[in-house]
Design an enzyme around this catalytic site. Structure first.
Site, PDB file in Angstrom:
ATOM      1  N   ALA A  33      -0.820   1.748   3.911  1.00 31.52           N
ATOM      2  CA  ALA A  33      -0.838   0.280   4.029  1.00 31.52           C
ATOM      3  C   ALA A  33      -1.908  -0.106   5.042  1.00 31.52           C
ATOM      4  O   ALA A  33      -2.360   0.732   5.835  1.00 31.52           O
ATOM      5  CB  ALA A  33       0.524  -0.243   4.477  1.00 31.52           C
ATOM      6  N   ASP A  34      -2.292  -1.371   4.983  1.00 30.77           N
ATOM      7  CA  ASP A  34      -3.255  -1.892   5.969  1.00 30.77           C
ATOM      8  C   ASP A  34      -2.549  -2.497   7.173  1.00 30.77           C
ATOM      9  O   ASP A  34      -3.063  -2.438   8.284  1.00 30.77           O
ATOM     10  CB  ASP A  34      -4.156  -2.928   5.290  1.00 30.77           C
ATOM     11  CG  ASP A  34      -4.946  -2.286   4.160  1.00 30.77           C
ATOM     12  OD1 ASP A  34      -5.734  -1.378   4.441  1.00 30.77           O
ATOM     13  OD2 ASP A  34      -4.738  -2.665   2.986  1.00 30.77           O
ATOM     14  N   THR A  61      -3.091   5.002  -2.960  1.00 32.69           N
ATOM     15  CA  THR A  61      -4.557   5.061  -2.890  1.00 32.69           C
ATOM     16  C   THR A  61      -5.013   4.850  -1.448  1.00 32.69           C
ATOM     17  O   THR A  61      -4.425   4.055  -0.715  1.00 32.69           O
ATOM     18  CB  THR A  61      -5.150   3.956  -3.790  1.00 32.69           C
ATOM     19  OG1 THR A  61      -4.782   4.241  -5.137  1.00 32.69           O
ATOM     20  CG2 THR A  61      -6.667   3.895  -3.684  1.00 32.69           C
ATOM     21  N   GLY A  62      -6.067   5.574  -1.079  1.00 32.54           N
ATOM     22  CA  GLY A  62      -6.642   5.380   0.261  1.00 32.54           C
ATOM     23  C   GLY A  62      -6.710   6.692   1.016  1.00 32.54           C
ATOM     24  O   GLY A  62      -6.308   7.752   0.511  1.00 32.54           O
ATOM     25  N   SER A  63      -7.206   6.630   2.237  1.00 32.66           N
ATOM     26  CA  SER A  63      -7.429   7.862   2.990  1.00 32.66           C
ATOM     27  C   SER A  63      -6.109   8.523   3.398  1.00 32.66           C
ATOM     28  O   SER A  63      -6.016   9.761   3.444  1.00 32.66           O
ATOM     29  CB  SER A  63      -8.294   7.575   4.224  1.00 32.66           C
ATOM     30  OG  SER A  63      -7.712   6.558   5.012  1.00 32.66           O
ATOM     31  N   GLY A 119      -6.604  -3.007   0.949  1.00 28.72           N
ATOM     32  CA  GLY A 119      -7.905  -2.804   1.602  1.00 28.72           C
ATOM     33  C   GLY A 119      -8.835  -1.969   0.731  1.00 28.72           C
ATOM     34  O   GLY A 119     -10.048  -2.171   0.716  1.00 28.72           O
ATOM     35  N   ASP A 151       2.698   5.758  -0.430  1.00 28.96           N
ATOM     36  CA  ASP A 151       1.404   5.077  -0.286  1.00 28.96           C
ATOM     37  C   ASP A 151       1.209   4.597   1.148  1.00 28.96           C
ATOM     38  O   ASP A 151       2.180   4.409   1.895  1.00 28.96           O
ATOM     39  CB  ASP A 151       1.351   3.865  -1.247  1.00 28.96           C
ATOM     40  CG  ASP A 151      -0.077   3.346  -1.470  1.00 28.96           C
ATOM     41  OD1 ASP A 151      -1.030   3.910  -0.894  1.00 28.96           O
ATOM     42  OD2 ASP A 151      -0.218   2.374  -2.220  1.00 28.96           O
ATOM     43  N   GLU A 163      -0.986  -0.509  -7.446  1.00 27.89           N
ATOM     44  CA  GLU A 163      -0.029  -0.051  -6.427  1.00 27.89           C
ATOM     45  C   GLU A 163       1.284  -0.819  -6.555  1.00 27.89           C
ATOM     46  O   GLU A 163       2.376  -0.235  -6.470  1.00 27.89           O
ATOM     47  CB  GLU A 163      -0.623  -0.250  -5.027  1.00 27.89           C
ATOM     48  CG  GLU A 163      -1.797   0.681  -4.747  1.00 27.89           C
ATOM     49  CD  GLU A 163      -2.531   0.385  -3.455  1.00 27.89           C
ATOM     50  OE1 GLU A 163      -3.226   1.276  -2.973  1.00 27.89           O
ATOM     51  OE2 GLU A 163      -2.429  -0.737  -2.930  1.00 27.89           O
ATOM     52  N   LYS A 169      -1.359  -4.705   1.781  1.00 26.31           N
ATOM     53  CA  LYS A 169      -2.066  -3.596   1.154  1.00 26.31           C
ATOM     54  C   LYS A 169      -3.253  -4.152   0.375  1.00 26.31           C
ATOM     55  O   LYS A 169      -3.385  -5.337   0.186  1.00 26.31           O
ATOM     56  CB  LYS A 169      -1.137  -2.829   0.199  1.00 26.31           C
ATOM     57  CG  LYS A 169      -0.048  -2.067   0.937  1.00 26.31           C
ATOM     58  CD  LYS A 169       0.813  -1.198   0.017  1.00 26.31           C
ATOM     59  CE  LYS A 169       0.055  -0.403  -0.975  1.00 26.31           C
ATOM     60  NZ  LYS A 169      -1.010   0.460  -0.420  1.00 26.31           N
TER      61      LYS A 169
HETATM   62  C1  5RP Z   1      -5.501   0.580  -1.080  1.00 22.28           C
HETATM   63  C2  5RP Z   1      -4.441   0.389  -0.072  1.00 22.28           C
HETATM   64  C3  5RP Z   1      -4.326   1.409   1.014  1.00 22.28           C
HETATM   65  O1  5RP Z   1      -3.032   1.884   1.048  1.00 22.28           O
HETATM   66  C4  5RP Z   1      -4.651   0.763   2.321  1.00 22.28           C
HETATM   67  O2  5RP Z   1      -5.912   0.139   2.217  1.00 22.28           O
HETATM   68  C5  5RP Z   1      -4.658   1.781   3.455  1.00 22.28           C
HETATM   69  O3  5RP Z   1      -5.718   2.666   3.278  1.00 22.28           O
HETATM   70  P1  5RP Z   1      -6.009   3.822   4.315  1.00 22.28           P
HETATM   71  O4  5RP Z   1      -4.892   4.791   4.188  1.00 22.28           O
HETATM   72  O5  5RP Z   1      -7.355   4.370   3.873  1.00 22.28           O
HETATM   73  O6  5RP Z   1      -6.091   3.196   5.685  1.00 22.28           O
HETATM   74  O7  5RP Z   1      -3.666  -0.532  -0.091  1.00 22.28           O
HETATM   75  O8  5RP Z   1      -5.549  -0.489  -1.975  1.00 22.28           O
END
Ligand code: 5RP
Length: 226
Positions: free
Chosen positions: A91-92, A36-38, A104, A89, A111, A102
């Site tokens: 990560a932050d 999940t996420g961009s 964010g 996936d 996840e 993770k």
């Molecule tokens: C969502 C997450 C995302 O993987 C993390 O926040 C990174 O997001 P992005 O790719 O938008 O920077 O853990 O729960």
């Protein structure tokens, strides 16, 4: 087509690199776990281009499931998936030992569940996510609503400053506490300690089950941390 901003380009690059890495092993029996996420969204868009070469996906959030379905990609409930060959996936934060923060985007629990089921876990990030030590990014902790205060007190006892994520509930209907100021020296130990607090659903440290490889995109190209 409009040009992507530089950071988005890097997210797209690591997502495409992940697809190239897993593609030889895909067949119509393969189920792919999707984060999940961009950054994960770029992976979904890349996956859509090869959707006839794998069987199905499992999604780590409602948003991800909707994006996958929007591309005409089959999404299974995790309980209906006999195997999940690989989980991809973002990560932050990523430490040199591949432990992660993770959550964010608030999808940490699902996840972690999909990552636990997957035979391989690939993390995809742009180089802004690489850190020497985890903890500058506030650690997300999903909690059962009635336990919020208790958990916040226990987390303060661990040296953190918990702040409730305002106006947000997870796909599971729970609030998130974001923990600032935590010193994370032993990521796996702290992951287990926080998960032991009654009322914690899970926390955003991914150290016990960490990715086998992290694909990092920078302006210099792709680097694999394995
Ligand atoms: C969502 C997450 C995302 O993987 C993390 O926040 C990174 O997001 P992005 O790719 O938008 O920077 O853990 O729960």
């Amino acid at each position: 087509m409009a040009q992507l901003p530089p950071r988005e380009r890097l997210k797209r690059d690591c997502a495409r690199a992940a697809l190239e890495r897993i593609r030889p092993a895909l067949d119509r029996q393969t189920t792919v776990g999707v984060g999940t996420g961009s950054t994960a969204n770029h992976f979904i868009d890349a996956l859509a281009e090869v959707k006839s070469s794998f069987g199905a996906t499992v999604a780590s959030s409602e948003d991800t499931a909707a994006r996958l379905r929007g591309h005409g990609i089959r999404v299974l409930d995790l309980g209906d998936a006999e195997r999940v060959a690989v989980y991809v996936d973002g990560a932050d934060e990523v430490a040199p030992d591949r432990s992660l923060i993770k959550g964010g985007g608030g999808a940490l629990t699902r996840e972690k569940i999909v990552a636990a089921k997957a035979e391989r876990f690939l993390c995809i990030v742009d180089d802004s996510k690489m850190v020497a030590r985890l903890g500058a990014f506030p650690l997300p902790v999903e909690v059962v609503p009635m336990a919020s205060r208790l958990v916040a007190e226990r987390l303060a006892g661990l040296g953190g400053t918990p702040r409730r994520r305002e106006g947000f509930v997870t796909d599971n209907g729970n609030p998130i506490l974001d923990i600032h100021d935590l010193v994370i020296d032993d990521a796996a130990g702290l992951e287990a300690t926080i998960n032991d607090i009654p009322g914690v659903v899970t926390n955003g440290i991914f150290a016990i089950r960490r990715p086998e490889a992290v694909i990092v995109a920078s302006p210099n190209g792709i680097e694999i941390v394995a």
